[in-house]
Design an enzyme around this catalytic site. Structure first.
Site, PDB file in Angstrom:
ATOM      1  CG  HIS A  18      49.523  65.636   3.698  1.00  0.00           C
ATOM      2  ND1 HIS A  18      48.832  64.688   4.419  1.00  0.00           N
ATOM      3  CD2 HIS A  18      48.598  66.553   3.309  1.00  0.00           C
ATOM      4  CE1 HIS A  18      47.561  65.023   4.483  1.00  0.00           C
ATOM      5  NE2 HIS A  18      47.390  66.145   3.800  1.00  0.00           N
ATOM      6  CG  HIS A  21      47.155  63.272   0.456  1.00  0.00           C
ATOM      7  ND1 HIS A  21      47.943  64.391   0.417  1.00  0.00           N
ATOM      8  CD2 HIS A  21      45.888  63.711   0.624  1.00  0.00           C
ATOM      9  CE1 HIS A  21      47.187  65.478   0.538  1.00  0.00           C
ATOM     10  NE2 HIS A  21      45.935  65.091   0.678  1.00  0.00           N
ATOM     11  CB  CYS A 126      30.965  82.618   3.954  1.00  0.00           C
ATOM     12  SG  CYS A 126      32.682  83.187   4.017  1.00  0.00           S
ATOM     13  CB  CYS A 129      33.329  79.395   3.064  1.00  0.00           C
ATOM     14  SG  CYS A 129      33.885  79.884   4.664  1.00  0.00           S
ATOM     15  CB  CYS A 144      31.739  83.572   7.728  1.00  0.00           C
ATOM     16  SG  CYS A 144      32.757  82.118   7.441  1.00  0.00           S
ATOM     17  CG  HIS A 147      36.555  83.441   6.056  1.00  0.00           C
ATOM     18  ND1 HIS A 147      35.846  82.351   5.584  1.00  0.00           N
ATOM     19  CD2 HIS A 147      37.790  83.331   5.523  1.00  0.00           C
ATOM     20  CE1 HIS A 147      36.609  81.635   4.797  1.00  0.00           C
ATOM     21  NE2 HIS A 147      37.793  82.190   4.736  1.00  0.00           N
ATOM     22  CE  LYS A 293      41.960  65.412   7.810  1.00  0.00           C
ATOM     23  NZ  LYS A 293      41.237  66.100   6.773  1.00  0.00           N
ATOM     24  CE  LYS A 296      40.945  71.616  11.170  1.00  0.00           C
ATOM     25  NZ  LYS A 296      40.643  70.788  10.046  1.00  0.00           N
TER      26      LYS A 296
HETATM   27  O1  ME8 Z   1      38.618  64.929   0.209  1.00  0.00           O
HETATM   28  N1  ME8 Z   1      44.696  61.092   8.150  1.00  0.00           N
HETATM   29  O2  ME8 Z   1      40.501  65.014  -1.129  1.00  0.00           O
HETATM   30  P1  ME8 Z   1      41.692  65.296  -0.095  1.00  0.00           P
HETATM   31  C1  ME8 Z   1      44.227  60.090   7.385  1.00  0.00           C
HETATM   32  N2  ME8 Z   1      39.051  65.231  -3.245  1.00  0.00           N
HETATM   33  N3  ME8 Z   1      43.864  60.260   6.122  1.00  0.00           N
HETATM   34  C2  ME8 Z   1      43.990  61.473   5.591  1.00  0.00           C
HETATM   35  C3  ME8 Z   1      44.484  62.574   6.324  1.00  0.00           C
HETATM   36  C4  ME8 Z   1      44.849  62.329   7.675  1.00  0.00           C
HETATM   37  N4  ME8 Z   1      45.336  63.250   8.454  1.00  0.00           N
HETATM   38  N5  ME8 Z   1      44.491  63.641   5.507  1.00  0.00           N
HETATM   39  C5  ME8 Z   1      44.017  63.219   4.306  1.00  0.00           C
HETATM   40  C6  ME8 Z   1      39.172  64.926  -0.871  1.00  0.00           C
HETATM   41  N6  ME8 Z   1      43.717  61.918   4.361  1.00  0.00           N
HETATM   42  C7  ME8 Z   1      38.347  64.738  -2.118  1.00  0.00           C
HETATM   43  C8  ME8 Z   1      38.038  63.256  -2.258  1.00  0.00           C
HETATM   44  S1  ME8 Z   1      36.956  61.214  -3.604  1.00  0.00           S
HETATM   45  C9  ME8 Z   1      35.803  61.074  -4.793  1.00  0.00           C
HETATM   46  C10 ME8 Z   1      37.195  62.941  -3.465  1.00  0.00           C
HETATM   47  C11 ME8 Z   1      43.166  61.069   3.288  1.00  0.00           C
HETATM   48  O3  ME8 Z   1      42.868  65.658  -0.915  1.00  0.00           O
HETATM   49  C12 ME8 Z   1      41.790  60.535   3.656  1.00  0.00           C
HETATM   50  O4  ME8 Z   1      41.591  59.285   3.060  1.00  0.00           O
HETATM   51  O5  ME8 Z   1      41.233  66.228   0.969  1.00  0.00           O
HETATM   52  C13 ME8 Z   1      40.877  61.540   3.029  1.00  0.00           C
HETATM   53  O6  ME8 Z   1      39.603  61.012   2.818  1.00  0.00           O
HETATM   54  C14 ME8 Z   1      41.602  61.839   1.752  1.00  0.00           C
HETATM   55  O7  ME8 Z   1      42.995  61.835   2.107  1.00  0.00           O
HETATM   56  C15 ME8 Z   1      41.096  63.194   1.247  1.00  0.00           C
HETATM   57  O8  ME8 Z   1      41.997  63.850   0.475  1.00  0.00           O
END
Ligand code: ME8
Length: 505
Positions: A18, A21, A126, A129, A144, A147, A293, A296
């Protein structure tokens, strides 16, 4: 030869890509493109995070194996990035063999150095979770918080990482120009100052992970596997010489949600393994919608491709690079995106290009004249390059792009003051003014190319230049006066046609 290594977070494969990312990925891509323009040997890494319970659960829900879940979703990230012209040098998957080798090697070194010990963990757990909670987290004493169901009391044998032993090393690292912006560095320092507990780094309750090499039945907890991807990709565990070459120049781009992992746990793991912590970590805020965010809100349902359809690849990239500063949270708005596109791309840049092409056609027989060495635009262009260079170095794309757009606005004002469309065809006056404007377009095509992967090439071709803006080398190419003149300037359809808000909804 200067080297530059930049990474994005690796994304979980339980969910589809999305725009949250897309934002860090576009930023890393643009910064990498800037370094390639500087002639640096550049490595840009992105990828997917494929182990752990989250993925195992998503696979169960979808009726597939975790590997199938990972294969399918990882490909969706690759496809999304291709659509956005993301030019990553590598795409890592944590299920790759080379990564298994690197994780086992790095954590074995930390253990050999005395930083990993066996212990047992007991707490409220939990199962939904797959997480432990402390008494204060629980609702009504035994439920929890997520949940709202009773938790279990669980005791598990785990390996623990002795994070508490590395407080002074971490403080020293955090105090040496490593985490940006400053507010995020202070946040990380605050975590260390509060006192660090040792952390559990293995699980016996799941098997979708990388086995602990010295104890069958344990797999590494997903974060202790995921972070190591940055080292794997540049050769750790496979090619030490390659690793040594890149690691000193490592720059991580992350979101604020994963600051603790990247600015506390990760440098500590590296230090424990006898390696250097990363050179820099750049922390972004969240993209919000209605104050929440994105993940959400319903906006995660909007794939980057939907917005690309409305704004084009350049419009999409430009918006995130120009409007979202590293550090603070930023409210995403469709209307804001339309208005940024119209003001900067359609008006300032698009109009300048079409105006210049039209007047060159009418007054100079379609042949672009040379710029004037003493042009009043020259000092502005020189300042614009200096400002852009400093800003890209600090990962501040809004500032870098503003520096270029300031030059474009000044050039439009220069045309309005001089009114070349009213000048005599073929005169020296008209050639001087248009030559200067063409030179600005040449410079802007280069300096905006990290953001506008397509538009900058279109400008380059419209003003008759051969090759591409990406092939130019800075700082030499930013010197005033290199538009050669004598080139055929094309009068094409508008590069960035104006959008109405209704068009984009
Ligand atoms: O946390 N606003 O992966 P993830 C800004 N796999 N950036 C956002 C965002 C938002 N609303 N939503 C996601 C992980 N991001 C782990 C990381 S690294 C070794 C492992 C971005 O798929 C933001 O940079 O949940 C966040 O840190 C990243 O996507 C997390 O993506």
């Amino acid at each position: 030869m200067t080297r530059f290594y930049v990474t994005t977070p690796i994304y979980y494969v339980n969910d589809v890509p999305h725009i949250g990312h897309a934002y860090p990925t576009i930023t890393a891509d643009a910064v990498a493109r800037w370094h390639r323009l500087l002639g640096d040997e550049t490595m840009f890494l992105t990828g997917t995070d494929e182990h752990g319970l989250k993925i195992q659960r998503a696979a169960e829900e979808n009726g597939v194996t975790p590997q199938e879940q990972a294969d399918k979703t990882s490909q969706r990230f690759r496809d999304a990035w291709e659509q956005l012209d993301i030019a990553n040098d590598q795409f890592i998957r944590t299920t790759e063999k080379r990564h298994h080798v690197a994780v086992q090697e790095l954590l074995s070194r930390a253990k050999a150095n005395g930083f990993i010990e066996k212990g047992s963990y007991a707490g409220h757990y939990c199962v939904a979770c797959e997480a432990y909670y402390i008494d204060d987290d629980l609702i009504d004493g035994n439920n929890c918080p997520i949940h709202e169901r009773p938790v279990d009391w669980l005791e598990e044998d785990n390996y623990f990482f002795k994070l508490s032993a590395l407080e002074s090393e971490l403080t020293e690292w955090l105090n040496s120009d490593t985490v940006f912006p400053e507010g995020k560095r202070n946040e990380a320092l605050g975590i260390v100052k509060l006192g660090l507990d040792d952390v559990s780094i293995s699980r016996t309750s799941i098997d979708w992970g990388i086995p602990v090499p010295w104890d069958d039945g344990h797999v590494f907890y997903v974060w202790y596997d995921a972070l190591i991807n940055y080292a794997t990709a540049v050769g750790f565990g496979n090619d030490e010489a390659e690793f040594g070459k890149w690691w000193e120049q490592s720059h991580h781009i992350i979101g604020k949600d994963i600051l603790r992992f990247h600015c506390v746990y990760w440098p500590a793991m590296l230090i424990a393994a006898g390696l250097k912590p990363p050179k820099q970590v750049h922390v972004s805020g969240f993209l919000l919608l209605g104050g929440k965010k994105l993940s959400k809100t319903g906006l995660t349902q909007i794939a980057p491709a939907d917005l690309v359809e409305d704004f084009g690849v350049d419009g999409f990239r430009y918006h995130f690079l120009r409007d979202v500063s590293f550090g603070p949270d930023s409210e995403f708005s469709y209307e804001g995106m339309v208005s940024r596109y119209n003001s900067d791309l359609a008006n300032t840049l698009g109009n300048l290009l079409s105006r210049v092409a039209t007047v060159v056609t009418k007054k100079c027989d379609g042949i672009g004249p040379k710029p004037n060495p003493d042009s009043p635009l020259r000092p502005i262009a020189e300042q614009s390059y200096r400002d852009a260079a400093v800003a890209w170095d600090q990962f501040q794309s809004p500032v870098a792009l503003e520096a270029v757009w300031n030059l474009l606005r000044e050039t439009n004002a220069y045309l309005e003051r001089n009114e070349p469309w009213k000048m005599e065809a073929g005169s020296t006056e008209v050639a001087t003014v248009l030559g200067d404007a063409l030179e600005v377009l040449r410079l802007a095509a280069i300096l905006a190319s990290p953001a506008l992967t397509r538009g900058s090439t279109a400008i380059w071709q419209t003003i008759g230049l051969s090759g591409s803006p990406e092939e130019q080398q800075l700082p030499a190419a930013a010197e005033w006066g290199q538009y050669p003149g004598g080139l055929a300037v094309a009068k094409n359809a508008p590069l960035f046609p104006r959008l109405k808000v209704e068009d984009a909804s």
